[in-house]
Design an enzyme around this catalytic site. Structure first.
Site, PDB file in Angstrom:
ATOM      1  N   LEU A 173       0.700  -1.174   0.005  1.00 33.55           N
ATOM      2  CA  LEU A 173       0.141  -0.016  -0.032  1.00 33.55           C
ATOM      3  C   LEU A 173       0.761   1.332  -0.012  1.00 33.55           C
ATOM      4  O   LEU A 173       0.473   2.334  -0.617  1.00 33.55           O
ATOM      5  CB  LEU A 173      -0.794   0.226   1.239  1.00 33.55           C
ATOM      6  CG  LEU A 173      -2.006  -1.134   1.295  1.00 33.55           C
ATOM      7  CD1 LEU A 173      -2.663  -1.081   2.559  1.00 33.55           C
ATOM      8  CD2 LEU A 173      -2.945  -1.103  -0.139  1.00 33.55           C
ATOM      9  N   ASP A 174       1.945   1.420   0.570  1.00 27.46           N
ATOM     10  CA  ASP A 174       3.066   2.429   0.533  1.00 27.46           C
ATOM     11  C   ASP A 174       4.016   2.109  -0.316  1.00 27.46           C
ATOM     12  O   ASP A 174       5.210   1.659   0.027  1.00 27.46           O
ATOM     13  CB  ASP A 174       3.534   2.752   1.906  1.00 27.46           C
ATOM     14  CG  ASP A 174       4.277   3.998   2.030  1.00 27.46           C
ATOM     15  OD1 ASP A 174       4.175   4.832   1.148  1.00 27.46           O
ATOM     16  OD2 ASP A 174       4.979   4.212   3.075  1.00 27.46           O
TER      17      ASP A 174
END
Length: 246
Positions: A24-25
């Site tokens: 996600l990051d």
């Protein structure tokens, strides 16, 4: 090396025992090279959850300046969304900066194809890994070298000497900031590179190897830095004034 290692990592994440894992990051700072392999430094923002949906319109993968419509599966999940999100982020943060540079001219069309296909998400991770492995095979085997008239015959080979690396002229993309040190498949390819550089008058195939096992060649514009080395050979342009004096 960085892009191929990243693709292998994303291939594992797409087929992990836990299911398809999305980062996600996804930022370059989240990765580090360890012994030539790219590793994720922080898995706190990893997830196996795939977006739920009722219809295809629920499955749009949005990025700045670009969106991709996906299919809603019979299980009510957006098909391949985690894999595709990882792959497009790899394209955004790594491929666009690294793939267009450094490769031999004959291999650049293959890398351009990978760049375009991942940028449009026409390739999944399986196809991307296969394409990278094809380029690596061509690179390591020398099969990318086009048949051409032999150039090395126009060079004088002087055994028992080597060139002091560095302090001469610089080129790109050199493995040394002090001079012109490039990866080659053979002395024949090194001769072709030397011919393409106006300042190059001689070269030597060093004992250094890259991560693919290819040797590094050091290119020079003069012969003022020759030193004895029983295991080395200096290749000198016959047309150069230095070669004529020799």
């Amino acid at each position: 090396q960085i892009c191929l290692s990243l693709v292998k990592l994303l291939f594992y994440l797409a087929h992990s025992p836990l299911g398809s894992i999305v980062l996600l990051d996804f930022q370059p700072r989240q990765f580090v090279m360890v012994d030539g392999n790219l590793k994720v430094t922080d898995m706190d923002d990893a997830s196996t959850e795939e977006l739920s949906c009722k219809k295809d319109n629920d499955c749009t993968l949005d990025f700045p300046m670009k969106s991709f419509p996906l299919k809603c599966s019979a299980m009510g999940k957006c098909e391949g969304i985690n894999e595709k999100k990882n792959l497009f982020n790899a394209y955004r943060y790594f491929f666009t900066y690294l793939l267009p540079h450094s490769a031999p001219p004959a291999l650049r069309p293959f890398l351009t194809d990978i760049l375009n296909a991942t940028g449009d998400l026409r390739y999944g991770i399986n196809e991307t890994l296969k394409a990278f492995e094809k380029v690596l095979h061509l690179y390591k085997s020398g099969l990318y070298l086009q048949k051409r008239p032999l150039i090395l015959k126009d060079y004088i080979s002087v055994k028992g000497f080597r060139i002091v690396e560095g302090g001469d002229y610089k080129c790109w993309p050199s493995y040394s900031y002090l001079g012109c040190l490039l990866s080659v498949h053979s002395a024949e390819e090194a001769a072709a590179i030397c011919n393409s550089q106006s300042r190059c008058q001689s070269f030597i195939i060093t004992q250094q190897r890259t991560w693919t096992g290819r040797p590094l060649a050091s290119f020079q514009s003069s012969l003022t830095n020759l030193i004895p080395d029983a295991n080395a050979v200096v290749y000198i342009k016959q047309s150069s004034s230095s070669g004529e004096r020799l």
